[in-house]
Design an enzyme around this catalytic site. Structure first.
Site, PDB file in Angstrom:
ATOM      1  N   ARG A  90      36.673  41.027  77.049  1.00 56.94           N
ATOM      2  CA  ARG A  90      36.274  42.373  76.661  1.00 56.94           C
ATOM      3  C   ARG A  90      34.851  42.369  76.119  1.00 56.94           C
ATOM      4  O   ARG A  90      34.550  41.665  75.150  1.00 56.94           O
ATOM      5  CB  ARG A  90      37.241  42.909  75.609  1.00 56.94           C
ATOM      6  CG  ARG A  90      37.023  44.364  75.280  1.00 56.94           C
ATOM      7  CD  ARG A  90      38.045  44.812  74.265  1.00 56.94           C
ATOM      8  NE  ARG A  90      37.902  46.220  73.959  1.00 56.94           N
ATOM      9  CZ  ARG A  90      38.520  46.818  72.955  1.00 56.94           C
ATOM     10  NH1 ARG A  90      39.326  46.131  72.189  1.00 56.94           N
ATOM     11  NH2 ARG A  90      38.353  48.096  72.735  1.00 56.94           N
ATOM     12  N   SER A 104      42.531  52.439  59.019  1.00 54.14           N
ATOM     13  CA  SER A 104      43.939  52.063  58.851  1.00 54.14           C
ATOM     14  C   SER A 104      44.062  50.745  58.092  1.00 54.14           C
ATOM     15  O   SER A 104      44.914  50.607  57.199  1.00 54.14           O
ATOM     16  CB  SER A 104      44.605  51.937  60.230  1.00 54.14           C
ATOM     17  OG  SER A 104      45.915  51.438  60.118  1.00 54.14           O
ATOM     18  N   GLY A 109      46.006  47.415  55.251  1.00 52.90           N
ATOM     19  CA  GLY A 109      45.807  45.999  55.507  1.00 52.90           C
ATOM     20  C   GLY A 109      46.080  45.662  56.961  1.00 52.90           C
ATOM     21  O   GLY A 109      46.454  46.520  57.765  1.00 52.90           O
ATOM     22  N   GLY A 129      42.705  38.880  68.822  1.00 48.88           N
ATOM     23  CA  GLY A 129      42.567  39.692  67.610  1.00 48.88           C
ATOM     24  C   GLY A 129      41.140  39.960  67.206  1.00 48.88           C
ATOM     25  O   GLY A 129      40.882  40.307  66.050  1.00 48.88           O
ATOM     26  N   GLU A 130      40.192  39.853  68.151  1.00 49.02           N
ATOM     27  CA  GLU A 130      38.789  40.085  67.787  1.00 49.02           C
ATOM     28  C   GLU A 130      38.559  41.516  67.300  1.00 49.02           C
ATOM     29  O   GLU A 130      37.778  41.754  66.377  1.00 49.02           O
ATOM     30  CB  GLU A 130      37.871  39.793  68.981  1.00 49.02           C
ATOM     31  CG  GLU A 130      36.395  39.986  68.637  1.00 49.02           C
ATOM     32  CD  GLU A 130      35.453  39.619  69.762  1.00 49.02           C
ATOM     33  OE1 GLU A 130      34.308  40.090  69.748  1.00 49.02           O
ATOM     34  OE2 GLU A 130      35.864  38.861  70.667  1.00 49.02           O
ATOM     35  N   ARG A 132      40.648  43.391  65.657  1.00 51.55           N
ATOM     36  CA  ARG A 132      41.119  43.457  64.268  1.00 51.55           C
ATOM     37  C   ARG A 132      40.105  42.824  63.322  1.00 51.55           C
ATOM     38  O   ARG A 132      39.874  43.303  62.215  1.00 51.55           O
ATOM     39  CB  ARG A 132      42.469  42.740  64.146  1.00 51.55           C
ATOM     40  CG  ARG A 132      43.674  43.612  64.433  1.00 51.55           C
ATOM     41  CD  ARG A 132      44.919  42.783  64.644  1.00 51.55           C
ATOM     42  NE  ARG A 132      45.019  42.304  66.008  1.00 51.55           N
ATOM     43  CZ  ARG A 132      45.648  41.211  66.362  1.00 51.55           C
ATOM     44  NH1 ARG A 132      46.231  40.453  65.459  1.00 51.55           N
ATOM     45  NH2 ARG A 132      45.694  40.848  67.625  1.00 51.55           N
ATOM     46  N   ASN A 164      44.436  41.562  75.979  1.00 48.06           N
ATOM     47  CA  ASN A 164      43.668  42.769  76.286  1.00 48.06           C
ATOM     48  C   ASN A 164      44.333  43.602  77.377  1.00 48.06           C
ATOM     49  O   ASN A 164      44.338  44.831  77.313  1.00 48.06           O
ATOM     50  CB  ASN A 164      42.245  42.388  76.712  1.00 48.06           C
ATOM     51  CG  ASN A 164      41.353  42.074  75.524  1.00 48.06           C
ATOM     52  OD1 ASN A 164      40.975  42.958  74.783  1.00 48.06           O
ATOM     53  ND2 ASN A 164      41.039  40.809  75.332  1.00 48.06           N
ATOM     54  N   ARG A 167      47.258  45.508  76.078  1.00 47.90           N
ATOM     55  CA  ARG A 167      46.836  46.635  75.240  1.00 47.90           C
ATOM     56  C   ARG A 167      46.029  47.663  76.024  1.00 47.90           C
ATOM     57  O   ARG A 167      45.554  48.648  75.467  1.00 47.90           O
ATOM     58  CB  ARG A 167      45.993  46.132  74.061  1.00 47.90           C
ATOM     59  CG  ARG A 167      46.766  45.296  73.070  1.00 47.90           C
ATOM     60  CD  ARG A 167      45.825  44.675  72.049  1.00 47.90           C
ATOM     61  NE  ARG A 167      46.547  43.849  71.118  1.00 47.90           N
ATOM     62  CZ  ARG A 167      47.071  44.281  69.962  1.00 47.90           C
ATOM     63  NH1 ARG A 167      46.941  45.534  69.629  1.00 47.90           N
ATOM     64  NH2 ARG A 167      47.722  43.478  69.168  1.00 47.90           N
TER      65      ARG A 167
END
Length: 332
Positions: A90, A104, A109, A129-130, A132, A164, A167
């Site tokens: 991505r 959020s 958290g 998780g990049e 995040r 990715n 999602r």
């Protein structure tokens, strides 16, 4: 007295178990408890201070602590000690969804740990998780929960790609480039790639074909100006300059995929192009044509210009014709 101490010890252990299950449930990781977390920070002064503190005296009735493997703990890692995956497929992170995620995270958290691999004592590369991690920095977090995973280059790319895709975070060009890396660098067939990402082989093949587009047209697809359908029509045009010209015409005239297909076909055949320009009027006529066809069961064509035109209903046998006549008489 011994029984009392034993009961207290049992209560303490039960409380810890309940607390551990709560954290595992919250972070979406099974088996990790508060006793199984480890803080990994870059500030050595914290470590020195900790080393000066006197060792805690364990109770005689306290159960021995089981050593948990490094890869089965939740680690709290300073955000500056993490870095992006060099094989992250991505490339574009839309600002607004990132801001929404940061808001959020600031309120509730991070609910799911980042997956990373250790590069050195205090350096970690993100596998999944990049987004995040980026949002956590925007939210002002100092440390984030991380699960460590031992992986190789191939697995790292596969995991990042699969996350990715699941999602729906990749645009078609990013997805195609990731597939190409798996094919070129890791000697995977298109069937292998399809199996890894959970898609059929034809989808992977059609996605890879997008890389035959010129750089400019690829950018149009990546930006969402041209759809996957438009791109598949244009990819058959081998002349890159002509390809760019046709892509620009698609955008200027707001052509549908069907009109783009017709434009490409007539251009390659050397015939004059008479593609229909997509307007609110033509879209309304298309919708009306479909509605009439649905109600009559007959193939419908509407030709309309400046308030004049014709409506054509096609039938293929006597029974279908009689059915149409019956419907018209009922409407009358």
């Amino acid at each position: 007295m011994a029984n009392k101490n034993t009961e207290q010890s049992t209560d303490t252990k039960n409380n810890k178990k309940r607390l551990g299950r709560g954290l595992g449930s919250l972070l979406g990781v099974g088996g990790a408890s508060l006793d199984e977390t480890e803080e990994l920070v870059s500030d050595t002064s914290e470590k020195k201070q900790a080393s000066k503190e006197p060792p805690k005296v364990k109770s005689a009735t306290e159960a021995p602590k089981v050593e948990v493997p490094d890869t089965e703990r939740i680690h709290w890692v300073a955000v500056e000690n993490l870095e992006a995956n060099k094989y992250q497929p991505r490339k574009v992170f839309n600002p607004q969804p990132l801001e929404d995620l940061a808001a959020s995270i600031k309120e509730k958290g991070i609910m799911q740990p980042i997956v990373a691999q250790r590069l050195s004592a205090n350096r970690f590369e993100i596998i999944a998780g990049e987004r995040r991690w980026r949002a956590a920095q925007k939210a002002g977090l100092v440390k984030v929960p991380v699960i460590l995973k031992e992986t190789n280059e191939k697995d790292s790319l596969e995991l990042a790609l699969i996350e990715n895709i699941q999602r729906d975070d990749l645009n078609p060009i990013e997805e195609a480039l990731a597939y190409q890396i798996l094919v070129d660098k890791h000697n995977m067939t298109q069937a292998d790639v399809a199996e890894k990402v959970g898609k059929d082989r034809a989808t992977v093949t059609n996605t890879l074909r997008l890389l035959k587009l010129s750089r400019e047209v690829q950018d149009m697809v990546a930006a969402g100006d041209l759809s996957m359908g438009h791109a598949r029509c244009l990819v058959v045009v081998e002349d890159k300059e002509l390809q760019k010209k046709l892509a620009k015409k698609c955008l200027d005239l707001s052509l549908s995929v069907r009109s783009t297909e017709k434009l490409v076909k007539t251009t390659l055949e050397g015939k004059p192009s008479d593609v229909e320009v997509e307007t609110s009027e033509t879209r309304a006529l298309q919708a009306l044509s479909k509605e009439i066809q649905r109600n009559t069961g007959a193939k419908t064509k509407i030709q309309y210009k400046n308030g004049r035109g014709q409506l054509t209903l096609q039938f293929y046998n006597k029974e279908q014709f009689e059915g149409l006549i019956k419907k018209f008489r009922e409407w009358n």
